[in-house]
Scaffold this motif. Sequence first.
Motif, PDB file in Angstrom:
ATOM      1  N   LEU A 227       0.819  -1.219   0.000  1.00 31.75           N
ATOM      2  CA  LEU A 227       0.000   0.000   0.000  1.00 31.75           C
ATOM      3  C   LEU A 227       0.853   1.270   0.000  1.00 31.75           C
ATOM      4  N   GLN A 228       2.185   1.075   0.085  1.00 29.39           N
ATOM      5  CA  GLN A 228       3.125   2.197   0.121  1.00 29.39           C
ATOM      6  C   GLN A 228       2.847   3.122   1.320  1.00 29.39           C
ATOM      7  N   LEU A 229       2.506   2.507   2.430  1.00 28.83           N
ATOM      8  CA  LEU A 229       2.303   3.245   3.682  1.00 28.83           C
ATOM      9  C   LEU A 229       3.554   3.026   4.528  1.00 28.83           C
ATOM     10  N   ASP A 230       4.567   3.803   4.243  1.00 27.54           N
ATOM     11  CA  ASP A 230       5.896   3.543   4.799  1.00 27.54           C
ATOM     12  C   ASP A 230       5.940   3.687   6.315  1.00 27.54           C
ATOM     13  N   GLU A 231       5.256   4.666   6.871  1.00 25.32           N
ATOM     14  CA  GLU A 231       5.307   4.873   8.320  1.00 25.32           C
ATOM     15  C   GLU A 231       4.704   3.676   9.059  1.00 25.32           C
ATOM     16  N   LEU A 232       3.558   3.219   8.576  1.00 25.46           N
ATOM     17  CA  LEU A 232       2.917   2.058   9.207  1.00 25.46           C
ATOM     18  C   LEU A 232       3.771   0.806   9.014  1.00 25.46           C
ATOM     19  N   LYS A 233       4.394   0.698   7.852  1.00 24.16           N
ATOM     20  CA  LYS A 233       5.270  -0.440   7.598  1.00 24.16           C
ATOM     21  C   LYS A 233       6.451  -0.443   8.567  1.00 24.16           C
ATOM     22  N   GLN A 234       7.055   0.723   8.765  1.00 27.57           N
ATOM     23  CA  GLN A 234       8.213   0.802   9.658  1.00 27.57           C
ATOM     24  C   GLN A 234       7.834   0.499  11.109  1.00 27.57           C
ATOM     25  N   ASN A 235       6.659   0.943  11.518  1.00 26.14           N
ATOM     26  CA  ASN A 235       6.192   0.645  12.888  1.00 26.14           C
ATOM     27  C   ASN A 235       6.003  -0.860  13.085  1.00 26.14           C
ATOM     28  N   ALA A 236       5.366  -1.498  12.095  1.00 28.29           N
ATOM     29  CA  ALA A 236       5.144  -2.945  12.177  1.00 28.29           C
ATOM     30  C   ALA A 236       6.475  -3.692  12.118  1.00 28.29           C
ATOM     31  N   LEU A 237       7.379  -3.204  11.271  1.00 28.52           N
ATOM     32  CA  LEU A 237       8.697  -3.834  11.118  1.00 28.52           C
ATOM     33  C   LEU A 237       9.513  -3.710  12.401  1.00 28.52           C
ATOM     34  N   LYS A 238       9.404  -2.565  13.055  1.00 28.09           N
ATOM     35  CA  LYS A 238      10.120  -2.340  14.313  1.00 28.09           C
ATOM     36  C   LYS A 238       9.635  -3.310  15.383  1.00 28.09           C
ATOM     37  N   THR A 239       8.325  -3.480  15.472  1.00 27.92           N
ATOM     38  CA  THR A 239       7.745  -4.407  16.449  1.00 27.92           C
ATOM     39  C   THR A 239       8.148  -5.842  16.128  1.00 27.92           C
ATOM     40  N   LEU A 240       8.175  -6.157  14.837  1.00 26.32           N
ATOM     41  CA  LEU A 240       8.561  -7.506  14.407  1.00 26.32           C
ATOM     42  C   LEU A 240      10.015  -7.795  14.777  1.00 26.32           C
ATOM     43  N   LYS A 241      10.928  -6.846  14.501  1.00 26.22           N
ATOM     44  CA  LYS A 241      12.350  -7.041  14.804  1.00 26.22           C
ATOM     45  C   LYS A 241      12.589  -7.157  16.299  1.00 26.22           C
ATOM     46  N   LEU A 242      11.821  -6.387  17.068  1.00 27.37           N
ATOM     47  CA  LEU A 242      11.981  -6.390  18.523  1.00 27.37           C
ATOM     48  C   LEU A 242      11.571  -7.722  19.132  1.00 27.37           C
ATOM     49  N   ASN A 243      10.498  -8.274  18.615  1.00 24.88           N
ATOM     50  CA  ASN A 243       9.957  -9.515  19.203  1.00 24.88           C
ATOM     51  C   ASN A 243      10.421 -10.788  18.498  1.00 24.88           C
ATOM     52  N   PHE A 244      10.686 -10.663  17.178  1.00 30.43           N
ATOM     53  CA  PHE A 244      11.081 -11.850  16.408  1.00 30.43           C
ATOM     54  C   PHE A 244      12.238 -11.500  15.478  1.00 30.43           C
ATOM     55  N   PRO A 245      13.420 -11.309  16.045  1.00 32.50           N
ATOM     56  CA  PRO A 245      14.568 -10.913  15.222  1.00 32.50           C
ATOM     57  C   PRO A 245      14.979 -11.979  14.204  1.00 32.50           C
ATOM     58  N   ASP A 246      14.508 -13.221  14.403  1.00 29.70           N
ATOM     59  CA  ASP A 246      14.844 -14.294  13.472  1.00 29.70           C
ATOM     60  C   ASP A 246      13.932 -14.346  12.255  1.00 29.70           C
ATOM     61  N   SER A 247      12.947 -13.464  12.214  1.00 32.08           N
ATOM     62  CA  SER A 247      12.015 -13.458  11.099  1.00 32.08           C
ATOM     63  C   SER A 247      12.714 -13.073   9.792  1.00 32.08           C
ATOM     64  N   ASP A 248      12.387 -13.772   8.728  1.00 28.13           N
ATOM     65  CA  ASP A 248      12.963 -13.452   7.407  1.00 28.13           C
ATOM     66  C   ASP A 248      12.556 -12.065   6.954  1.00 28.13           C
ATOM     67  N   VAL A 249      11.357 -11.673   7.303  1.00 27.16           N
ATOM     68  CA  VAL A 249      10.870 -10.340   6.935  1.00 27.16           C
ATOM     69  C   VAL A 249      11.615  -9.271   7.706  1.00 27.16           C
ATOM     70  N   ALA A 250      11.912  -9.553   8.964  1.00 28.70           N
ATOM     71  CA  ALA A 250      12.628  -8.585   9.802  1.00 28.70           C
ATOM     72  C   ALA A 250      14.046  -8.362   9.295  1.00 28.70           C
ATOM     73  N   GLY A 251      14.644  -9.394   8.715  1.00 21.25           N
ATOM     74  CA  GLY A 251      16.020  -9.274   8.217  1.00 21.25           C
ATOM     75  C   GLY A 251      16.095  -8.441   6.960  1.00 21.25           C
TER      76      GLY A 251
END
Length: 251
Positions: A227-251
């Motif tokens: 959807l090209q909603l970069d701010e929302l993407k970065q917020n979700a990505l930050k939460t993902l990296k914090l809780n699941f650093p092993d995620s392929d998406v987080a990397g």
Amino acid sequence: MKKLYSVLTVAGLLSVTACSSSPDEETAIKAQGADALYQQAKERMELGNFNGASETLSQLDSRYPFGPYSHQVQLDLIYVYYKLGKTDQAIATIDRFTRLNPNHADVDYAYYMRGLVNMDADRNLFQEMVGIDRSDRDPTHSRDAFNDFRTLIQKYPESKYVNDARKRMVYIKSQLAKHELSVARYYMKRAAYVAAANRGQYVLDNYSDTPQLKQALEIMVECYDQLQLDELKQNALKTLKLNFPDSDVAG
């Protein structure tokens, strides 16, 4: 020949008597008192004859609605209907019992059984046996079961059924989270990314303590990227990296 005829005649009479015993048995049952009927119902339950038990218990319930076994009959009917998979009858009996007997010593059992009945209504034994994931089915009964167990815990925290109810709630939450993710993937296949992201957000808000949280965040990241909603993407990505650093998406 006369002897043979006599034997056949006796055999025929015995056959007729055997065939006519069923109506006679029903007549005898109707003539029995509450004690005898309840003993018969108990014996049938112990033998696993739940259809027979439900018939006898229903007779007791209708003939002796205020008798010495009235409360126990209703509780037994709840269990029998549950074993027979008769969801509507079980729920109706439970609601009647809790409404009329709010202070009964076993009312917590009725609430617990309501949860079990609703939980069982969402179960398909054959599909579970062959390992088919049913997370895409309508979760109405699962939600009802979750609320039933929560009601039990809130109203009767000292009940012996509380510990099992808590465990079942954990399982139900995981199933409900799976359902949300299943719907989210359905939307993603159809490029309905806003709807899919909302399903992921719902898991984050309501089922953050389930194993499905990782997948929910990954779905959100992908949808916001589409959807090209970069701010929302970065917020979700930050939460993902914090809780699941092993995620392929987080990397």
